[in-house]
Design a protein around this motif. Sequence first.
Motif, PDB file in Angstrom:
ATOM      1  N   UNK A  64       7.446 -23.815 -63.707  1.00 32.57           N
ATOM      2  CA  UNK A  64       7.757 -22.448 -64.122  1.00 32.57           C
ATOM      3  C   UNK A  64       7.820 -21.519 -62.908  1.00 32.57           C
ATOM      4  N   UNK A  65       6.792 -21.530 -62.088  1.00 32.71           N
ATOM      5  CA  UNK A  65       6.745 -20.608 -60.952  1.00 32.71           C
ATOM      6  C   UNK A  65       7.845 -20.891 -59.935  1.00 32.71           C
ATOM      7  N   UNK A  66       8.101 -22.154 -59.668  1.00 34.45           N
ATOM      8  CA  UNK A  66       9.152 -22.483 -58.709  1.00 34.45           C
ATOM      9  C   UNK A  66      10.534 -22.155 -59.269  1.00 34.45           C
ATOM     10  N   UNK A  67      10.729 -22.400 -60.545  1.00 37.07           N
ATOM     11  CA  UNK A  67      12.012 -22.064 -61.147  1.00 37.07           C
ATOM     12  C   UNK A  67      12.214 -20.549 -61.171  1.00 37.07           C
ATOM     13  N   UNK A  68      11.146 -19.816 -61.459  1.00 41.70           N
ATOM     14  CA  UNK A  68      11.254 -18.361 -61.454  1.00 41.70           C
ATOM     15  C   UNK A  68      11.555 -17.844 -60.052  1.00 41.70           C
ATOM     16  N   UNK A  69      10.964 -18.446 -59.029  1.00 46.38           N
ATOM     17  CA  UNK A  69      11.271 -18.057 -57.652  1.00 46.38           C
ATOM     18  C   UNK A  69      12.726 -18.375 -57.318  1.00 46.38           C
ATOM     19  N   UNK A  70      13.239 -19.482 -57.851  1.00 43.01           N
ATOM     20  CA  UNK A  70      14.653 -19.804 -57.663  1.00 43.01           C
ATOM     21  C   UNK A  70      15.546 -18.750 -58.314  1.00 43.01           C
TER      22      UNK A  70
ATOM     23  N   UNK B 178       9.364 -19.134 -52.121  1.00 47.81           N
ATOM     24  CA  UNK B 178      10.822 -19.114 -52.037  1.00 47.81           C
ATOM     25  C   UNK B 178      11.428 -20.160 -51.106  1.00 47.81           C
ATOM     26  N   UNK B 179      10.944 -20.349 -49.875  1.00 44.57           N
ATOM     27  CA  UNK B 179      11.557 -21.376 -49.026  1.00 44.57           C
ATOM     28  C   UNK B 179      11.431 -22.793 -49.590  1.00 44.57           C
ATOM     29  N   UNK B 180      10.386 -23.053 -50.336  1.00 43.34           N
ATOM     30  CA  UNK B 180      10.180 -24.385 -50.897  1.00 43.34           C
ATOM     31  C   UNK B 180      11.116 -24.658 -52.073  1.00 43.34           C
ATOM     32  N   UNK B 181      11.690 -23.607 -52.669  1.00 45.49           N
ATOM     33  CA  UNK B 181      12.633 -23.807 -53.765  1.00 45.49           C
ATOM     34  C   UNK B 181      13.996 -24.265 -53.260  1.00 45.49           C
ATOM     35  N   UNK B 182      14.231 -24.149 -51.978  1.00 41.27           N
ATOM     36  CA  UNK B 182      15.506 -24.582 -51.391  1.00 41.27           C
ATOM     37  C   UNK B 182      15.558 -26.094 -51.170  1.00 41.27           C
ATOM     38  N   UNK B 183      14.432 -26.761 -51.318  1.00 39.39           N
ATOM     39  CA  UNK B 183      14.355 -28.208 -51.115  1.00 39.39           C
ATOM     40  C   UNK B 183      14.766 -28.898 -52.413  1.00 39.39           C
ATOM     41  N   UNK B 184      15.686 -29.829 -52.291  1.00 32.77           N
ATOM     42  CA  UNK B 184      16.136 -30.576 -53.466  1.00 32.77           C
ATOM     43  C   UNK B 184      15.705 -32.027 -53.320  1.00 32.77           C
ATOM     44  N   UNK B 185      15.227 -32.630 -54.366  1.00 35.98           N
ATOM     45  CA  UNK B 185      14.958 -32.140 -55.702  1.00 35.98           C
ATOM     46  C   UNK B 185      13.743 -31.205 -55.709  1.00 35.98           C
ATOM     47  N   UNK B 186      13.638 -30.417 -56.758  1.00 36.66           N
ATOM     48  CA  UNK B 186      12.631 -29.367 -56.824  1.00 36.66           C
ATOM     49  C   UNK B 186      11.208 -29.914 -56.769  1.00 36.66           C
ATOM     50  N   UNK B 187      10.959 -31.068 -57.373  1.00 36.83           N
ATOM     51  CA  UNK B 187       9.596 -31.607 -57.355  1.00 36.83           C
ATOM     52  C   UNK B 187       9.153 -31.939 -55.931  1.00 36.83           C
ATOM     53  N   UNK B 188      10.086 -32.263 -55.050  1.00 31.28           N
ATOM     54  CA  UNK B 188       9.740 -32.512 -53.648  1.00 31.28           C
ATOM     55  C   UNK B 188       9.278 -31.215 -52.980  1.00 31.28           C
ATOM     56  N   UNK B 189       9.949 -30.111 -53.278  1.00 29.49           N
ATOM     57  CA  UNK B 189       9.520 -28.816 -52.761  1.00 29.49           C
ATOM     58  C   UNK B 189       8.161 -28.416 -53.294  1.00 29.49           C
TER      59      UNK B 189
END
Length: 158
Positions: A52-58, A98-109
Amino acid sequence: MQKIKQLYSLITSFLRSHPIICTALVYAFFFLSFMWIYFGVTTVSSGDDHYFHFRFAQILSQEGFLKSFRHFDAIYFSKMMTGDYTVYYNFLFYLFVLPFTKIAPLYLGIKLYAVCIAALYATIAYGVIRWLKVPYAFVWVAGLFAITGPNTLGRLFL
C-alpha cells in the motif's frame, strides 16, 4: 605471525583515525548481512502494508501531489485538536520511499528499502555505543543483533 600482527595494527590504527570509514564499513556489514537474510526469504514480510505505502508513493510520483489524494483524505489527514486544519503526517516517509518505487519489480524495491533501513538502525546503534565510548562497539552491536530472535529481527524489516 609478526607480519599479521603488523598488518592488524596498521588496519586498526587506520580505522581509529578515520571514524567515517569505520562507520561506512559497519553499515556495509549490516547491509550485506540483512540482505543475505531478507533476500533469502521469498516473501515480503508484512506485504499488505508495504504494498500500500509503496504503491501510494508511486501514485504520488506519477500523478503529482494534489491529484493523488482524491480518495485518501479520510485515511491520511487527521483533524487537529482545534478542528480547524488538517495535517498530512506521512509525507516525509513517502519522499524517502520514492526512490525505491522506481525499482522493478516493486517487491525488490520494498525488500531493498527494508534492508537499508535495518542496516541504518544497526549503524545508528553502533554510533550511539561508540559515542558512549563503550569498548568493542561493533562486537556489542553485532552481538545484539545476533541474539535477537527471528520475530524481533523480522520487525526490523517492516
